[in-house]
Design a protein around this motif. Structure first.
Motif, PDB file in Angstrom:
ATOM      1  N   PRO A   1       0.814  -1.226   0.000  1.00  0.00           N
ATOM      2  CA  PRO A   1       0.000   0.000   0.000  1.00  0.00           C
ATOM      3  C   PRO A   1       0.845   1.271   0.000  1.00  0.00           C
ATOM      4  O   PRO A   1       0.528   2.240  -0.704  1.00  0.00           O
ATOM      5  N   GLU A   2       1.938   1.229   0.748  1.00  0.00           N
ATOM      6  CA  GLU A   2       2.842   2.382   0.830  1.00  0.00           C
ATOM      7  C   GLU A   2       3.437   2.698  -0.555  1.00  0.00           C
ATOM      8  O   GLU A   2       3.492   3.850  -0.976  1.00  0.00           O
ATOM      9  N   PHE A   3       3.869   1.647  -1.252  1.00  0.00           N
ATOM     10  CA  PHE A   3       4.442   1.828  -2.590  1.00  0.00           C
ATOM     11  C   PHE A   3       3.400   2.433  -3.539  1.00  0.00           C
ATOM     12  O   PHE A   3       3.697   3.326  -4.321  1.00  0.00           O
ATOM     13  N   LEU A   4       2.174   1.907  -3.441  1.00  0.00           N
ATOM     14  CA  LEU A   4       1.132   2.382  -4.363  1.00  0.00           C
ATOM     15  C   LEU A   4       0.817   3.858  -4.122  1.00  0.00           C
ATOM     16  O   LEU A   4       0.514   4.595  -5.056  1.00  0.00           O
ATOM     17  N   LYS A   5       0.905   4.273  -2.852  1.00  0.00           N
ATOM     18  CA  LYS A   5       0.631   5.683  -2.538  1.00  0.00           C
ATOM     19  C   LYS A   5       1.612   6.603  -3.255  1.00  0.00           C
ATOM     20  O   LYS A   5       1.286   7.736  -3.591  1.00  0.00           O
ATOM     21  N   GLU A   6       2.834   6.112  -3.468  1.00  0.00           N
ATOM     22  CA  GLU A   6       3.859   6.941  -4.130  1.00  0.00           C
ATOM     23  C   GLU A   6       3.935   6.672  -5.630  1.00  0.00           C
ATOM     24  O   GLU A   6       4.731   7.286  -6.331  1.00  0.00           O
ATOM     25  N   GLN A   7       3.126   5.737  -6.112  1.00  0.00           N
ATOM     26  CA  GLN A   7       3.270   5.301  -7.499  1.00  0.00           C
ATOM     27  C   GLN A   7       2.749   6.332  -8.496  1.00  0.00           C
ATOM     28  O   GLN A   7       1.714   6.945  -8.275  1.00  0.00           O
ATOM     29  N   LYS A   8       3.503   6.484  -9.567  1.00  0.00           N
ATOM     30  CA  LYS A   8       3.046   7.378 -10.634  1.00  0.00           C
ATOM     31  C   LYS A   8       2.636   6.558 -11.844  1.00  0.00           C
ATOM     32  O   LYS A   8       3.194   5.488 -12.101  1.00  0.00           O
ATOM     33  N   LEU A   9       1.684   7.077 -12.586  1.00  0.00           N
ATOM     34  CA  LEU A   9       1.331   6.457 -13.865  1.00  0.00           C
ATOM     35  C   LEU A   9       2.375   6.882 -14.889  1.00  0.00           C
ATOM     36  O   LEU A   9       3.206   7.744 -14.611  1.00  0.00           O
ATOM     37  N   LEU A  10       2.321   6.300 -16.077  1.00  0.00           N
ATOM     38  CA  LEU A  10       3.404   6.573 -17.029  1.00  0.00           C
ATOM     39  C   LEU A  10       3.411   8.016 -17.534  1.00  0.00           C
ATOM     40  O   LEU A  10       4.429   8.514 -17.992  1.00  0.00           O
TER      41      LEU A  10
ATOM     42  N   THR B   1      -4.162   7.215  -8.007  1.00  0.00           N
ATOM     43  CA  THR B   1      -5.053   7.584  -6.902  1.00  0.00           C
ATOM     44  C   THR B   1      -5.958   6.407  -6.561  1.00  0.00           C
ATOM     45  O   THR B   1      -5.961   5.397  -7.263  1.00  0.00           O
ATOM     46  N   LYS B   2      -6.747   6.576  -5.517  1.00  0.00           N
ATOM     47  CA  LYS B   2      -7.643   5.494  -5.107  1.00  0.00           C
ATOM     48  C   LYS B   2      -8.891   5.404  -5.983  1.00  0.00           C
ATOM     49  O   LYS B   2      -9.786   4.607  -5.738  1.00  0.00           O
TER      50      LYS B   2
END
Ligand SMILES: [Zn+2]
Ligand SMILES: [Zn+2]
Length: 461
Positions: free
Chosen positions: A42-51, A57-58
């Motif tokens: 979850p932590e990684f996804l919070k910082e994840q960017k799309l291409l 976002t959620k």
């Protein structure tokens, strides 16, 4: 600081001005390997960017890709975890126990691909990772891999091996944006898969050896820091066999790190050199043979590990005798292209054409080319022999390590006949333009004899 001094999560994103003169760059945003590592998701996804650079976002829908086994082992947990986090999540479960990255399976997922997916999460090892890498690349979205077995070194790879018409091709792909190896999950992997991962790592001793040889003989670019990174992770694996038998978290963590690092090291130098030499070519031919026969075949790492043991024994026997340069030059002169083409067609059947075409590029077996290299081998003989001797001290440990996990170290349990194994070994050097052990032993005129000795030991005289 040298590359070996960094922890893996820093190596994943580093920009390192290296002593080889290049700047090595890591391309993976997030890596977590260890006990409970899945909790980092979850932590990684919070910082994840799309291409396109915008944040995930959620509101953004995720797709989990698994097969029936990996769904049970981790996919379901990941699904509920992401649902609880508030992400819209869909899943696709391949209804198979065993599968390769075949064109048909890619179409299968594309046909079932839900609307509005922004990111993919693969749960599995080789096949799930390869399929998801390929599809996410073509759909312009990031993907993560949640590893379920420390079985192969393709986790951090950026190419997509896809089987089309029974032939494995390397198609473009992208690196995973996140790699998670939770040792609680990895510990549930069958021993065979762990032995395969160990086999894939044991190969690194030979890979670095052959890279050095090609550097000396052909002037190929070489990076000592990247090589040391690979050697260190292979040495750690040797120390960890007892721990792996007991599924100790630290041993699984080290193995998984080594497997991921292999891909990172390749991306640093833009070539698979640090992690793939003659044993990988042999494994490739074994995989190819199974596919052409319509069989599933063995795991990549199982093939690589066995080939590593065979090549190590060839090198050890080679070190016991002097090089006869005159005899080698005579053998080189006896090369007959038409006879060679016939042999390639016999061994590779419907897959022969690309190999014959590849030959035109380098004409590697042409007598003048071989004699040129023989000259350089002679000039650098003592350096070359000391490189190989140093390697053998470590590579000879591959056999007991793989055997310690009940893995296979000869071709016999694979069901290959002696003649078949001879073809696989000798002609594996032709399917790729990479100078490595089998080509080297061929050029010094020793390959046939050494191989007969090894096969005598395995199959009986
Ligand atoms: Zn370097
Ligand atoms: Zn490999």
């Amino acid at each position: 600081m040298k590359l070996i001094e960094y922890p893996i999560n820093e190596l994943a994103t580093i920009s390192h001005p290296c002593s080889c003169g290049k700047v090595h760059k890591g391309m993976i945003d997030h890596i977590a390997i260890g006990k409970g590592a899945l909790r980092k998701l979850p932590e990684f996804l919070k910082e994840q960017k799309l291409l396109d650079g915008s944040p995930l976002t959620k509101e953004d829908k995720l797709l989990i890709v698994s097969d029936v086994n990996t769904w049970k082992v981790a996919g379901e947990t990941v699904f509920h975890m992401l649902e609880e986090e508030g992400y819209p999540v869909e899943h696709y479960i391949y209804p198979y126990e065993k599968m390769h990255t075949e064109e048909g399976h890619i179409k299968e997922l594309n046909d079932h691909f839900p609307e509005g997916i922004k990111m993919m999460i693969a749960v599995g090892s080789g096949t799930m990772n390869d399929i998801t890498r390929y599809i996410s690349f073509h759909r312009h979205m990031p993907y993560y891999i949640i590893g379920t077995a420390p079985s192969m070194d393709g986790y951090a790879s950026d190419v997509s091996p896809v089987i089309i018409d029974n032939l494995k091709r390397s198609l473009p792909g992208q690196c995973a944006s996140g790699i998670i190896g939770d040792t609680d999950i990895l510990a549930t992997a069958p021993e065979k898969m762990i032995a395969a991962g160990v086999g894939d790592i044991m190969a690194k001793f030979l890979d670095i050896n052959d890279w050095k040889l090609s550097h000396i003989i052909n002037g190929e670019e070489y990076c000592e820091e990247v090589a040391d990174l690979m050697l260190l992770s292979a040495q750690k694996t040797v120390q960890n066999i007892e721990g792996l038998k007991k599924r100790e978290s630290k041993a699984l963590q080290d193995l998984m790190e080594a497997l991921v690092l292999s891909g990172i090291a390749m991306s640093y130098v833009n070539t698979s050199r640090p992690g793939s030499a003659a044993e990988h070519s042999m494994a490739h031919v074994m995989e190819m043979t199974s596919l052409l026969n319509g069989e599933y075949g063995e795991l990549h790492g199982t093939c690589v590990g066995m080939a590593t043991c065979i090549i190590t024994r060839l090198y050890e026997k080679f070190l016991e005798r002097p090089i006869d340069y005159e005899a080698a030059a005579k053998k080189a002169e006896a090369f007959d292209y038409d006879a060679w083409v016939k042999e390639i067609r016999r061994v590779f059947t419907s897959a022969a054409d690309p190999i014959i075409k590849l030959y035109e590029k380098e004409k590697r077996n042409d007598p003048d080319n071989v004699k040129d290299r023989l000259k350089r081998i002679k000039e650098h003989e003592s350096e070359i022999l000391s490189v190989i001797r140093g390697t053998m001290d470590q590579a000879k440990l591959a056999e007991p390590c793989i055997r310690g996990l009940n893995g296979w170290t000869t071709a016999v349990p694979f069901g290959f006949t002696r003649e078949h194994m001879k073809d696989i070994t000798i002609y594996s050097k032709e399917q790729r333009d990479r100078y490595a052990a089998i080509q080297f032993l061929y050029e010094v005129g020793e390959l046939d004899e050494l191989l007969e000795e090894v096969l005598d030991e395995d199959y009986g005289k």
